[in-house]
Structure formats: structure tokens, C-alpha cells
Design a protein around this motif. Structure first.
Motif, PDB file in Angstrom:
ATOM      1  N   THR A  13       1.075  -6.943  -1.803  1.00  0.00           N
ATOM      2  CA  THR A  13       2.471  -7.082  -1.364  1.00  0.00           C
ATOM      3  C   THR A  13       3.385  -6.193  -2.204  1.00  0.00           C
ATOM      4  N   ALA A  14       3.191  -6.212  -3.520  1.00  0.00           N
ATOM      5  CA  ALA A  14       4.008  -5.374  -4.402  1.00  0.00           C
ATOM      6  C   ALA A  14       3.737  -3.889  -4.156  1.00  0.00           C
ATOM      7  N   LEU A  15       2.520  -3.578  -3.781  1.00  0.00           N
ATOM      8  CA  LEU A  15       2.155  -2.194  -3.487  1.00  0.00           C
ATOM      9  C   LEU A  15       2.874  -1.676  -2.243  1.00  0.00           C
ATOM     10  N   GLY A  16       3.178  -2.613  -1.329  1.00  0.00           N
ATOM     11  CA  GLY A  16       3.803  -2.237  -0.067  1.00  0.00           C
ATOM     12  C   GLY A  16       2.857  -2.313   1.105  1.00  0.00           C
ATOM     13  N   ALA A  17       1.714  -2.992   0.896  1.00  0.00           N
ATOM     14  CA  ALA A  17       0.707  -3.128   1.955  1.00  0.00           C
ATOM     15  C   ALA A  17       0.262  -4.579   2.014  1.00  0.00           C
ATOM     16  N   GLY A  18       0.698  -5.303   3.016  1.00  0.00           N
ATOM     17  CA  GLY A  18       0.372  -6.714   3.121  1.00  0.00           C
ATOM     18  C   GLY A  18      -1.082  -6.950   3.478  1.00  0.00           C
ATOM     19  N   SER A  36      -8.914  -8.408   3.025  1.00  0.00           N
ATOM     20  CA  SER A  36      -8.852  -7.269   3.939  1.00  0.00           C
ATOM     21  C   SER A  36      -7.417  -6.831   4.139  1.00  0.00           C
ATOM     22  N   VAL A  37      -7.257  -5.534   4.310  1.00  0.00           N
ATOM     23  CA  VAL A  37      -5.940  -4.951   4.558  1.00  0.00           C
ATOM     24  C   VAL A  37      -6.091  -3.943   5.690  1.00  0.00           C
ATOM     25  N   ALA A  38      -5.104  -3.904   6.573  1.00  0.00           N
ATOM     26  CA  ALA A  38      -5.154  -2.974   7.705  1.00  0.00           C
ATOM     27  C   ALA A  38      -4.842  -1.563   7.225  1.00  0.00           C
ATOM     28  N   VAL A  39      -5.594  -0.596   7.734  1.00  0.00           N
ATOM     29  CA  VAL A  39      -5.402   0.803   7.384  1.00  0.00           C
ATOM     30  C   VAL A  39      -4.305   1.394   8.275  1.00  0.00           C
ATOM     31  N   PRO A  40      -3.351   2.133   7.692  1.00  0.00           N
ATOM     32  CA  PRO A  40      -2.306   2.760   8.523  1.00  0.00           C
ATOM     33  C   PRO A  40      -2.897   3.592   9.655  1.00  0.00           C
ATOM     34  N   GLU A  41      -2.194   3.627  10.775  1.00  0.00           N
ATOM     35  CA  GLU A  41      -2.707   4.274  11.985  1.00  0.00           C
ATOM     36  C   GLU A  41      -3.090   5.741  11.762  1.00  0.00           C
ATOM     37  N   SER A  42      -2.364   6.418  10.918  1.00  0.00           N
ATOM     38  CA  SER A  42      -2.601   7.854  10.737  1.00  0.00           C
ATOM     39  C   SER A  42      -3.787   8.156   9.815  1.00  0.00           C
TER      40      SER A  42
END
Length: 364
Positions: A263-268, A282-288
Motif C-alpha cells: 500500500t505504501a509502495l502504491g500498489a495494493g 498476490s498483486v496485480a501487474v499493471p496492464e502495460s
């Protein structure tokens, strides 16, 4: 004279036959169960297949909860044995919704057996086991729980939940060997297993292992690997020294600190904490981006991130904090490496804030 071909691992003595029963009892204590505990000389996937093979036959009706490839395999094994199987599947990478299980049970026909995975290391989710077991208990259904990933990472009260068969492997949260597994079997489950047609004289026969239980739990069938059982014994020594509650708390802290850091990193994180496993996050990978590219970057930093298994079309990256990795340094390294990989790919990430958040979580 020194023998250059000698290796201590080649000269391991046989595991003492009188200690197999003690091992089973110690595992029963971890599972909080008075049911029979069986030891299997294979990794846990073999134990799961043995359960399916020993139960499956024409006339058996099963409801199979699918939240990963493991659930899919279990359904296939049951069908191969002639059972009538209905799958109730979750959305990719997500836990099953209790409403979906209830609806499937209410839709009929009568279900003899219900199978579910507790925690999924494939995606980092946690299925609502307590509520699923309550549904099964109310209907008199025999239950099978794949607790391979959850044991040691989450509370697991086999008798309290009324679980008839639970399969575990020590290689995950318990931090033990992968080449041996165990399962607990209730009296009601034995009645289902030991009906006419149960397989015999097979590595996949639970009926053969019942003979081991009834014969005093000494020498296991076949030729046991002493290394695996000595390693299992050492694992139980370590777990008992730390205390099972402390082991579970350590995994819960690692999961919470990882989520706080992301969360602090900017990736929930991928799923809410109530639906998340304590074993991996697990964390979702940005679309790009692609998971493979982030994994490669992290590997250059000496950190092993992995892609979610069987979670397409969701593109998930897993941060592993299982077993000995459920500790401050691996958690910090996971999140920092993920942040560095994002930053190298042109995505902003606040690694300093993440490190501060994780440090604060471990300082409380």
C-alpha cells in the motif's frame, strides 16, 4: 582412510519403526484432531490423489470446489474412479463465495462428498472454510480439505470444524521436507473408503494404510525413505519449540506487513485481507507490463518473485512469505524488489515509504 566417494547422506540408518506412531500423534496435535493420522511416503499431491482414488466409485456424488488447478485435478481423479462430480468454480484468482457453495448444495442432487482447498499458494487467497464446513455438517456430507498450504499458516481445528479428511504437507508453512505428507481420516470417512471396491496393494490405497494403523503403526508399507522421516521429525521439533500459535502469528504478521508495504509502495494487494492467505501475497501487474519482465528484474536483485498459477486472465505476481520466509528481511526484500522492478519499468513506486511501513509493522 578418507573415502572420496563416501557421503553421510548415503549411510543414513533406517528410521526406527517405533517412532512412526509418535510422528503421527505429533501431527495430530498440530491438526487438533483425534482422527487416524496416516503418513505417506510422497509429496502431498500424491496423498491428495490417494484420497480421491480411495473414495471414488460409481454411485458416489461429490461437490468439488475449484479455486486452482489442485481443485480441478481432484475432480478429475474422482471422475476417473466413476464418481459423479459437480464443480463449483470461483472466478480466476479469487476465493469461492459461500453463496455459490450453498446454492450448489441446495440445487441437488444429494451430495455424499465435498472437497475444497483451504488456502491457495497458487493465488494467495483463502477460502471460507469455517462456513463451508458448517454447510456440509448440516447436511451430513463427508468433507475433504486440502490443507497443504494452510497448515502452520492459519488456524486449523480439524475436529472442531468436523473435517473428515485433511491432507497436509510439511514443505510450506511448516518449513519441512517435500517428500513426505500426512492426512487425517475420521471414522465416518473410513466407512466411505472401506466399502466394496476400495483399491488395495497400491501406493494410492488408503485401505492399505488403515492396515498400518490397525497393526500398531510400526513399519510403513514399502521401503520408507529415512531421510524424509528424520527431516519431518526435525521439523516437528522446531515447530513445537517455536509453538504452533507463534508460527501462525509469524505468518499473519508477514502477510500484514507485506500488504502494508505494498500500500505504501502504491500498489495494493489483490484481494482484501479477510480473503487473503498468510502464505503468499498476490498483486496485480499493471496492464502495460508483463509478470515475466518484473520477475526478471527482481531476480537480478537476488529476489525470487513468481507468477500466479492458473489465475488467467488475472495477471498476478506472488510475494512469498512462507515458512522461514515469514520474517522481516524476506518481506522487506520482496516488496523492495517489486518496487524496484516497477520503477525500472517506468512506474512510480515509493520504496522508502514501503520500507518504513514494513519496519513499523515489525516494530509494534
Amino acid at each position: 582412510m578418507f573415502d572420496p566417494h563416501w557421503n553421510a547422506l548415503h549411510g543414513v540408518p533406517a528410521y526406527p519403526v517405533e517412532r512412526y506412531g509418535a510422528l503421527a500423534d505429533r501431527i495430530g496435535g498440530i491438526l487438533m484432531s483425534r482422527n487416524d493420522v496416516l503418513l505417506m511416503q510422497a509429496e502431498a499431491t500424491v496423498a491428495l490423489e490417494a484420497v480421491a482414488v480411495s473414495l471414488a466409485r460409481p454411485g458416489l456424488s461429490a461437490l468439488n470446489v475449484v479455486t486452482s488447478s489442485y481443485g480441478s485435478w481432484f475432480g478429475q481423479w474422482l471422475r476417473r474412479g466413476g464418481a459423479a462430480v459437480r464443480d463449483v468454480a470461483a472466478q480466476p484468482g479469487l476465493p469461492i463465495e459461500i453463496e455459490a457453495v450453498a446454492k450448489a448444495l441446495d440445487a441437488g442432487p444429494h451430495v455424499d462428498l465435498l472437497a475444497v482447498v483451504h488456502a491457495e499458494s497458487a493465488s494467495g487467497i483463502l477460502n471460507p472454510l469455517t462456513r463451508i464446513m458448517a454447510l456440509a455438517q448440516a447436511r451430513g456430507i463427508v468433507t475433504v480439505v486440502d490443507a497443504v498450504a494452510s497448515v502452520g499458516g492459519h488456524p486449523l481445528d480439524i475436529d472442531g470444524l468436523g473435517i473428515d479428511i485433511a491432507v497436509i504437507g510439511p514443505q510450506k508453512a511448516l518449513g519441512g521436507p517435500a517428500g513426505v505428507s500426512a492426512l487425517s481420516v475420521s471414522r465416518r470417512a473410513w466407512q466411505l473408503i472401506l466399502r466394496d471396491g476400495t483399491p488395495r496393494d497400491s501406493i494410492l490405497s488408503l485401505a492399505d494404510l488403515k492396515t498400518w494403523v490397525d497393526g500398531g503403526r510400526r513399519g510403513l508399507p514399502g521401503t520408507p525413505s529415512p531421510l524424509e522421516f528424520f527431516a519431518l521429525e526435525a521439523t516437528l521439533d522446531r515447530i513445537e519449540a517455536e509453538g504452533l500459535e507463534s508460527v501462525i502469528a509469524r505468518h499473519a504478521l508477514a502477510a500484514s506487513a507485506t500488504r502494508t508495504g505494498l500500500t505504501a509502495l502504491g500498489a495494493g494487494a489483490w484481494v482484501p485481507s479477510a480473503k487473503a492467505s498468510n502464505l503468499v501475497t498476490s498483486v496485480a501487474v499493471p496492464e502495460s507490463l508483463t509478470p515475466a519482465a518484473l520477475i526478471t528484474t527482481a531476480r537480478r536483485l537476488g529476489v525470487e518473485l513468481t507468477e500466479g498459477v492458473g489465475t488467467a486472465p488475472a495477471r498476478l505476481l506472488r510475494l512469498n512469505h512462507t515458512g522461514p520466509r515469514a520474517a522481516f528481511q524476506p518481506v522487506l526484500a520482496n516488496v523492495a524488489a517489486f518496487g524496484a522492478a516497477l520503477r525500472q519499468a517506468g512506474h512510480p513506486s515509493d520504496i522508502a515509504a514501503a520500507a518504513e511501513a514494513i519496519s513499523a509493522a515489525y516494530s509494534r
